[in-house]
Design a protein around this motif. Sequence first.
Motif, PDB file in Angstrom:
ATOM      1  N   GLN A  50      -9.417 -41.343 -23.037  1.00  0.00           N
ATOM      2  CA  GLN A  50      -8.262 -42.012 -23.608  1.00  0.00           C
ATOM      3  C   GLN A  50      -8.586 -42.472 -25.029  1.00  0.00           C
ATOM      4  O   GLN A  50      -9.732 -42.805 -25.338  1.00  0.00           O
ATOM      5  N   THR A  51      -7.580 -42.487 -25.865  1.00  0.00           N
ATOM      6  CA  THR A  51      -7.705 -43.028 -27.216  1.00  0.00           C
ATOM      7  C   THR A  51      -6.488 -43.899 -27.488  1.00  0.00           C
ATOM      8  O   THR A  51      -5.377 -43.545 -27.120  1.00  0.00           O
ATOM      9  N   SER A  89     -12.994 -53.948 -20.526  1.00  0.00           N
ATOM     10  CA  SER A  89     -12.279 -52.977 -19.689  1.00  0.00           C
ATOM     11  C   SER A  89     -12.799 -51.554 -19.887  1.00  0.00           C
ATOM     12  O   SER A  89     -12.208 -50.602 -19.363  1.00  0.00           O
ATOM     13  N   GLY A  90     -13.888 -51.433 -20.640  1.00  0.00           N
ATOM     14  CA  GLY A  90     -14.506 -50.119 -20.801  1.00  0.00           C
ATOM     15  C   GLY A  90     -14.168 -49.392 -22.091  1.00  0.00           C
ATOM     16  O   GLY A  90     -14.610 -48.258 -22.300  1.00  0.00           O
ATOM     17  N   TRP A  91     -13.386 -50.000 -22.974  1.00  0.00           N
ATOM     18  CA  TRP A  91     -13.068 -49.378 -24.249  1.00  0.00           C
ATOM     19  C   TRP A  91     -14.190 -49.624 -25.243  1.00  0.00           C
ATOM     20  O   TRP A  91     -14.874 -50.635 -25.175  1.00  0.00           O
ATOM     21  N   ARG A  92     -14.354 -48.695 -26.165  1.00  0.00           N
ATOM     22  CA  ARG A  92     -15.348 -48.876 -27.228  1.00  0.00           C
ATOM     23  C   ARG A  92     -14.666 -48.642 -28.576  1.00  0.00           C
ATOM     24  O   ARG A  92     -13.708 -47.887 -28.684  1.00  0.00           O
ATOM     25  N   LEU A 137      -9.787 -47.174 -30.623  1.00  0.00           N
ATOM     26  CA  LEU A 137     -10.569 -47.445 -29.426  1.00  0.00           C
ATOM     27  C   LEU A 137     -10.544 -46.233 -28.507  1.00  0.00           C
ATOM     28  O   LEU A 137      -9.504 -45.571 -28.359  1.00  0.00           O
ATOM     29  N   LYS A 138     -11.695 -45.951 -27.902  1.00  0.00           N
ATOM     30  CA  LYS A 138     -11.791 -44.819 -26.984  1.00  0.00           C
ATOM     31  C   LYS A 138     -12.396 -45.256 -25.657  1.00  0.00           C
ATOM     32  O   LYS A 138     -13.201 -46.178 -25.595  1.00  0.00           O
ATOM     33  N   LYS A 139     -11.988 -44.521 -24.629  1.00  0.00           N
ATOM     34  CA  LYS A 139     -12.481 -44.804 -23.282  1.00  0.00           C
ATOM     35  C   LYS A 139     -12.743 -43.481 -22.596  1.00  0.00           C
ATOM     36  O   LYS A 139     -11.881 -42.615 -22.555  1.00  0.00           O
ATOM     37  N   GLY A 140     -13.917 -43.293 -22.059  1.00  0.00           N
ATOM     38  CA  GLY A 140     -14.289 -42.007 -21.470  1.00  0.00           C
ATOM     39  C   GLY A 140     -15.142 -41.211 -22.445  1.00  0.00           C
ATOM     40  O   GLY A 140     -15.508 -41.678 -23.512  1.00  0.00           O
ATOM     41  N   MET A 146     -10.658 -55.631 -24.324  1.00  0.00           N
ATOM     42  CA  MET A 146     -10.683 -54.168 -24.282  1.00  0.00           C
ATOM     43  C   MET A 146     -12.090 -53.662 -23.996  1.00  0.00           C
ATOM     44  O   MET A 146     -12.290 -52.729 -23.207  1.00  0.00           O
ATOM     45  N   LYS A 147     -13.084 -54.276 -24.630  1.00  0.00           N
ATOM     46  CA  LYS A 147     -14.469 -53.869 -24.407  1.00  0.00           C
ATOM     47  C   LYS A 147     -14.866 -54.116 -22.950  1.00  0.00           C
ATOM     48  O   LYS A 147     -15.557 -53.306 -22.332  1.00  0.00           O
TER      49      LYS A 147
END
Length: 205
Positions: free
Chosen positions: A21-22, A58-61, A76-79, A55-56
């Motif tokens: 996700q982005t 929750s796994g976002w970077r 922000l990206k996740k995955g 967000m961090k």
Amino acid sequence: MNSLLKISLSTLALSTLTFAQTTMCFKENHTNLMTLEKVALDGGECNSQYSLTDMKNSGWRVDDIKINNNNYIYILKKGTTSTAFVNTNTNISQEELEKRVLAKLEAKQAQEKKEKEIEEKIMKAQRGQELYENKCQSCHGKKGELEPGLSVAINTLSEEDILELMDGYKRGTYSKGNPYQMRAYATTTTEEDTINIFNYLQSLK
């Protein structure tokens, strides 16, 4: 929804692959860097509810950040799989998206600056009206159109001219009009007062 989002992001859809996700979040006019990671961000998955810290957690970077004055845009990206923003009508790159958002932020700042300048002029004119009616109107007319004692109609003067005129009366170097009477007014009228009077006369035109 924030007007910036309506203009810049209303037609955007997020194209993702299976586990990636982005999203893009932003914060306008935030001056306290100590609270930047704790304040709710606007746009994207943040949706004016979640902070960068949330967000961090929750796994976002943070993949990228753009800073313009006190405005911040976070990508922000996740995955693990790469993703891209896609316009529902036309493909659009992340770089172009960021440019558009920054352009909207700058336009909004310019508009706010213009509105502030107009408000300041109105306030100066309001203060100037009281000063003019109490000190000047009896000799110079309701709109500064009269020429008492062969002086000039002050509603024809520029801001620089009227300041120079008042300074001349104060110093005793300007002799037209009623210099002795005007010197008393000039010595009790500040430069700010004179500018406010000028703005009031300009508002009557």
